[in-house]
Scaffold this active site. Structure first.
Site, PDB file in Angstrom:
ATOM      1  N   ASN A  11       0.864  -1.183   0.000  1.00 56.30           N
ATOM      2  CA  ASN A  11       0.000   0.000   0.000  1.00 56.30           C
ATOM      3  C   ASN A  11       0.900   1.233   0.000  1.00 56.30           C
ATOM      4  OD1 ASN A  11      -1.826   2.039   0.447  1.00 56.30           O
ATOM      5  ND2 ASN A  11      -2.350   1.402   2.545  1.00 56.30           N
ATOM      6  N   LYS A  13       0.092   4.267  -0.354  1.00 57.49           N
ATOM      7  CA  LYS A  13      -0.547   5.478   0.199  1.00 57.49           C
ATOM      8  C   LYS A  13      -0.254   6.667  -0.718  1.00 57.49           C
ATOM      9  CE  LYS A  13      -0.234   3.328   4.676  1.00 57.49           C
ATOM     10  NZ  LYS A  13      -0.214   3.428   6.124  1.00 57.49           N
ATOM     11  N   HIS A  97      -9.645   1.305   4.582  1.00 60.39           N
ATOM     12  CA  HIS A  97      -8.386   1.502   5.309  1.00 60.39           C
ATOM     13  C   HIS A  97      -8.638   2.455   6.484  1.00 60.39           C
ATOM     14  CE1 HIS A  97      -4.318   2.675   6.312  1.00 60.39           C
ATOM     15  NE2 HIS A  97      -3.927   1.577   5.713  1.00 60.39           N
ATOM     16  N   GLU A  99      -7.024   4.842   7.573  1.00 59.61           N
ATOM     17  CA  GLU A  99      -6.791   6.267   7.270  1.00 59.61           C
ATOM     18  C   GLU A  99      -7.992   6.869   6.543  1.00 59.61           C
ATOM     19  OE1 GLU A  99      -3.018   5.641   5.351  1.00 59.61           O
ATOM     20  OE2 GLU A  99      -2.194   4.999   7.284  1.00 59.61           O
ATOM     21  N   GLU A 169      -5.799  -4.898  10.251  1.00 58.93           N
ATOM     22  CA  GLU A 169      -4.740  -3.915  10.490  1.00 58.93           C
ATOM     23  C   GLU A 169      -5.010  -3.157  11.790  1.00 58.93           C
ATOM     24  OE1 GLU A 169      -2.672  -2.696   6.589  1.00 58.93           O
ATOM     25  OE2 GLU A 169      -4.403  -1.410   6.826  1.00 58.93           O
ATOM     26  N   GLY A 175       2.231   2.172  10.768  1.00 58.13           N
ATOM     27  CA  GLY A 175       3.180   3.272  10.662  1.00 58.13           C
ATOM     28  C   GLY A 175       3.873   3.612  11.974  1.00 58.13           C
ATOM     29  N   SER A 215       3.027  -2.220  10.184  1.00 61.38           N
ATOM     30  CA  SER A 215       4.481  -2.282  10.393  1.00 61.38           C
ATOM     31  C   SER A 215       5.096  -3.637  10.057  1.00 61.38           C
ATOM     32  CB  SER A 215       4.848  -1.868  11.825  1.00 61.38           C
ATOM     33  OG  SER A 215       4.476  -0.523  12.063  1.00 61.38           O
ATOM     34  N   GLY A 236       2.683  -1.198   4.264  1.00 61.94           N
ATOM     35  CA  GLY A 236       2.758   0.222   3.915  1.00 61.94           C
ATOM     36  C   GLY A 236       4.197   0.645   3.708  1.00 61.94           C
ATOM     37  N   GLY A 237       4.807   1.210   4.746  1.00 58.51           N
ATOM     38  CA  GLY A 237       6.151   1.786   4.661  1.00 58.51           C
ATOM     39  C   GLY A 237       7.169   0.913   3.942  1.00 58.51           C
TER      40      GLY A 237
HETATM   41  P1  PGA Z   1       2.632   0.234   7.592  1.00 57.77           P
HETATM   42  O1  PGA Z   1       1.206   0.469   6.894  1.00 57.77           O
HETATM   43  O2  PGA Z   1       3.167  -1.064   7.052  1.00 57.77           O
HETATM   44  O3  PGA Z   1       3.462   1.408   7.203  1.00 57.77           O
HETATM   45  O4  PGA Z   1       2.383   0.166   9.067  1.00 57.77           O
HETATM   46  C1  PGA Z   1       0.302  -0.581   6.691  1.00 57.77           C
HETATM   47  C2  PGA Z   1      -0.973  -0.066   6.095  1.00 57.77           C
HETATM   48  O5  PGA Z   1      -1.425   1.018   6.494  1.00 57.77           O
HETATM   49  O6  PGA Z   1      -1.579  -0.717   5.223  1.00 57.77           O
END
Ligand code: PGA
Length: 252
Positions: A11, A13, A97, A99, A169, A175, A215, A236-237
């Site tokens: 992802n 983002k 998601h 967010e 999640e 994050g 994460s 994500g990251g």
């Molecule tokens: P992250 O994000 O791996 O940076 O924690 C995961 C996500 O929001 O899908």
């Protein structure tokens, strides 16, 4: 992990310009040689068309959008429809998601419509659920996630539901660098599968992929992905770096 498909989803983002995105995908293609894992790249809307050409020859790399609207078309300035996404090479769409739920106030009610519309058009939803730290500390996380599933997903008929991918999640892990332990992930994934079984029966429950997100890093992926009910990750990251992402997709 039974016989379910292994999935590593990235992802991105709101990260990477188009050129940077193209470079990242080229690097991922060059460095990965794992054909057993389904790789889904959830890239910004603006990148889909260009990246679709790059990944077209690679059978196990597919594209996702990070959101879509619940209506087919019309006066919804700034929104993107499921048909538009399909027309530029997306096969999947992340919906719900945390967010989007938090910053854009997406409710279970609107997500229920988005999921239904996406599936009706042939777009596969990656439906996200997960609790905040406050909810986990209050030990009501199972009820909270159960409610997200009841209101956002469980209105689907079995045939439509059979298309869905779920991503658990926990918000406190997104994050933050704080990953859920493999046991925490497994426990929740098992609960989610039990909820599906109660609603749709054993066979469907056994077939639905449930991804863990929050994460996920190269050094945590292996233990997470080896849990019996964890079928992969929504990353994500670490999906923004080719070496990290390829290491994660080689962790199954
Ligand atoms: P992250 O994000 O791996 O940076 O924690 C995961 C996500 O929001 O899908």
């Amino acid at each position: 992990m039974e016989n379910r498909q292994q999935i590593a989803a990235g992802n991105w983002k709101m990260n990477k310009t188009f050129e940077e995105g193209i470079a990242l995908v080229k690097e991922i293609i060059e460095k990965s040689n794992n054909e057993r894992t389904l790789v889904i790249l959830a890239v910004p809307f603006t990148h889909l068309n260009g990246i679709a050409d790059l990944v077209a020859p690679i059978p196990n790399i597919k594209l996702a959008a990070q959101n879509c609207h619940e209506k087919e078309s019309g006066a919804f300035t700034g929104e993107i429809s499921a048909n538009m996404l399909l027309s530029v090479g997306a096969d999947y769409v992340i919906l719900g998601h945390s967010e989007r739920r938090e910053h854009f106030k997406e409710s279970n009610e609107v997500l229920a419509k988005k999921v239904e519309h996406a599936i009706s058009k042939g777009l596969i939803p990656i439906f996200c659920c997960g609790e905040s730290l406050r909810i986990r500390k209050a030990k009501i996380h199972v009820d909270f996630v159960s409610n997200q599933l009841n209101e956002g997903l469980f209105h689907l008929n079995p045939e439509a539901f059979s298309k869905v991918i779920i991503a658990y999640e926990p918000i406190w892990a997104i994050g933050t660098g704080e990953t859920a332990t493999p046991e925490q992930a497994q426990n929740m994934h098992k609960e989610i599968r039990a909820l599906i079984e109660k609603k749709y029966g054993h066979d469907l429950a056994q077939n639905i992929p449930i991804l863990y997100g929050g994460s996920v890093k190269p050094d945590s992926a292996k233990d997470l992905f080896h849990q019996p009910d964890v079928d992969g990750g929504l990353v994500g990251g670490a999906s923004l770096n080719a070496d990290d992402f390829v290491a994660i997709l080689n962790s199954f």
